[in-house]
Design a protein around this motif. Structure first.
Motif, mmCIF file in Angstrom:
data_model
loop_
_atom_site.group_PDB
_atom_site.id
_atom_site.type_symbol
_atom_site.label_atom_id
_atom_site.label_comp_id
_atom_site.label_asym_id
_atom_site.label_seq_id
_atom_site.Cartn_x
_atom_site.Cartn_y
_atom_site.Cartn_z
ATOM 1 N N GLN A 95 1.025 -1.199 -0.033
ATOM 2 C CA GLN A 95 -0.150 -0.087 -0.075
ATOM 3 C C GLN A 95 0.888 1.199 0.051
ATOM 4 O O GLN A 95 1.439 1.650 -1.046
ATOM 5 C CB GLN A 95 -0.830 0.034 1.346
ATOM 6 C CG GLN A 95 -1.894 1.117 1.115
ATOM 7 C CD GLN A 95 -3.199 0.792 1.694
ATOM 8 O OE1 GLN A 95 -3.826 -0.326 2.172
ATOM 9 N NE2 GLN A 95 -3.733 1.791 2.523
ATOM 10 N N CYS A 96 1.348 1.809 1.141
ATOM 11 C CA CYS A 96 2.265 2.881 1.163
ATOM 12 C C CYS A 96 3.571 2.248 0.753
ATOM 13 O O CYS A 96 4.667 2.999 0.285
ATOM 14 C CB CYS A 96 2.226 3.469 2.419
ATOM 15 S SG CYS A 96 3.396 2.805 3.754
ATOM 16 N N GLY A 97 3.916 1.242 1.104
ATOM 17 C CA GLY A 97 5.058 0.503 0.835
ATOM 18 C C GLY A 97 6.241 0.774 1.792
ATOM 19 O O GLY A 97 7.273 -0.231 1.643
ATOM 20 N N TYR A 98 6.084 1.452 2.842
ATOM 21 C CA TYR A 98 7.360 1.500 3.409
ATOM 22 C C TYR A 98 7.888 0.411 4.388
ATOM 23 O O TYR A 98 8.972 0.222 4.448
ATOM 24 C CB TYR A 98 7.009 2.587 4.668
ATOM 25 C CG TYR A 98 8.079 3.170 5.547
ATOM 26 C CD1 TYR A 98 8.758 4.084 4.697
ATOM 27 C CD2 TYR A 98 8.588 2.668 6.674
ATOM 28 C CE1 TYR A 98 9.753 4.825 5.322
ATOM 29 C CE2 TYR A 98 9.678 3.046 7.018
ATOM 30 C CZ TYR A 98 10.376 4.248 6.532
ATOM 31 O OH TYR A 98 11.479 4.831 7.214
ATOM 32 N N CYS A 99 6.898 -0.609 4.901
ATOM 33 C CA CYS A 99 7.343 -1.819 5.653
ATOM 34 C C CYS A 99 7.736 -2.796 4.442
ATOM 35 O O CYS A 99 8.402 -3.926 4.879
ATOM 36 C CB CYS A 99 6.513 -2.451 6.224
ATOM 37 S SG CYS A 99 4.883 -2.953 5.110
ATOM 38 N N GLN A 100 7.630 -2.535 3.201
ATOM 39 C CA GLN A 100 7.674 -3.845 2.451
ATOM 40 C C GLN A 100 8.829 -4.447 2.033
ATOM 41 O O GLN A 100 9.122 -5.809 1.956
ATOM 42 C CB GLN A 100 6.911 -3.356 0.828
ATOM 43 C CG GLN A 100 5.334 -3.093 1.026
ATOM 44 C CD GLN A 100 4.632 -4.382 1.390
ATOM 45 O OE1 GLN A 100 4.690 -5.499 0.970
ATOM 46 N NE2 GLN A 100 3.568 -4.161 2.255
ATOM 47 N N CYS A 131 3.131 -3.875 9.564
ATOM 48 C CA CYS A 131 2.359 -3.112 8.385
ATOM 49 C C CYS A 131 1.295 -2.267 8.982
ATOM 50 O O CYS A 131 0.327 -2.618 9.368
ATOM 51 C CB CYS A 131 2.202 -3.953 7.358
ATOM 52 S SG CYS A 131 1.202 -3.120 6.051
ATOM 53 N N ARG A 132 1.687 -0.721 8.936
ATOM 54 C CA ARG A 132 0.711 0.127 9.478
ATOM 55 C C ARG A 132 -0.514 0.057 8.320
ATOM 56 O O ARG A 132 -1.541 0.837 8.880
ATOM 57 C CB ARG A 132 1.337 1.413 9.750
ATOM 58 C CG ARG A 132 2.270 1.503 10.901
ATOM 59 C CD ARG A 132 2.848 2.756 11.089
ATOM 60 N NE ARG A 132 1.858 3.404 11.716
ATOM 61 C CZ ARG A 132 2.051 4.821 12.329
ATOM 62 N NH1 ARG A 132 3.139 5.198 12.519
ATOM 63 N NH2 ARG A 132 0.989 5.282 12.952
ATOM 64 N N CYS A 133 -0.273 -0.215 7.109
ATOM 65 C CA CYS A 133 -1.456 -0.248 6.113
ATOM 66 C C CYS A 133 -2.212 -1.531 6.458
ATOM 67 O O CYS A 133 -3.136 -1.737 5.366
ATOM 68 C CB CYS A 133 -0.782 -0.031 4.867
ATOM 69 S SG CYS A 133 0.164 1.468 4.691
ATOM 70 N N THR A 135 -1.617 -4.723 5.330
ATOM 71 C CA THR A 135 -1.450 -5.495 4.191
ATOM 72 C C THR A 135 -1.406 -6.947 4.414
ATOM 73 O O THR A 135 -0.992 -7.895 3.667
ATOM 74 C CB THR A 135 -0.584 -5.130 3.061
ATOM 75 O OG1 THR A 135 0.978 -5.324 3.965
ATOM 76 C CG2 THR A 135 -0.685 -3.798 2.943
#
Ligand code: FES
Ligand code: FES
Length: 152
Positions: A95-100, A131-133, A135
């Protein structure tokens, strides 16, 4: 001077032995795919492989990696990594990608060691990657999909 191998390349850095590996990777070497999240070992955003095992680079001292092999998101390769990458794209996980990048490092290590993980094994292996989003459902689905791709 501390010497280690990063993404198959020998590196030497003149850093304080107490410097976290994450700082060296991002600030000294300039590989920014590995993310700073909590800085306290709680989120998994900074996950890299140390001799193939996922570790939190914010909690790993540079002095602890002397003569060892580090792989970051920029350097992962192999059957499991390729399957994970394809599955992540096909399932559209981020989603935002930060944790990915941290998620991918943990997922790749899991599949490299256990090509057919159960839901429980996935949940256990991915437990430390936040993952704060939220996912998580897509992450689990993508790991199963990657597992199928590896079999094909
Ligand atoms: S930044 Fe390392 S675990 Fe959160
Ligand atoms: S995709 Fe946004 S934090 Fe995981």
């Amino acid at each position: 001077m501390i010497t280690f191998t990063l993404n198959n390349e020998k590196r030497s850095v003149d850093a304080d032995p107490d410097t976290p590996l994450l700082w060296v990777i991002r600030d000294e070497i300039g590989l920014t795919g590995t993310k700073f999240g909590c800085g306290a070992g709680l989120c998994g955003a900074c996950t890299v492989h140390l001799d193939g095992e996922p570790v939190r680079s914010c909690q790993t001292l540079i002095s602890d990696v002397a003569e060892l092999n580090i792989t970051t998101i920029e350097g992962i390769d192999g059957k499991a990594a390729k399957a994970i990458q394809t599955a992540w794209e096909e399932i559209e996980v981020p989603q935002c990608g930060y944790c990915q990048s941290g998620q991918i490092m943990s997922a790749t290590s899991l599949l490299a060691q256990n090509p057919k993980p159960s839901d429980a094994e996935i949940d256990e292996a991915m437990d430390g990657n936040v993952c704060r989003c939220a996912t998580y459902v897509r992450i689990r689905k993508a790991i199963h999909h990657a597992s199928d791709l590896m079999e094909a």
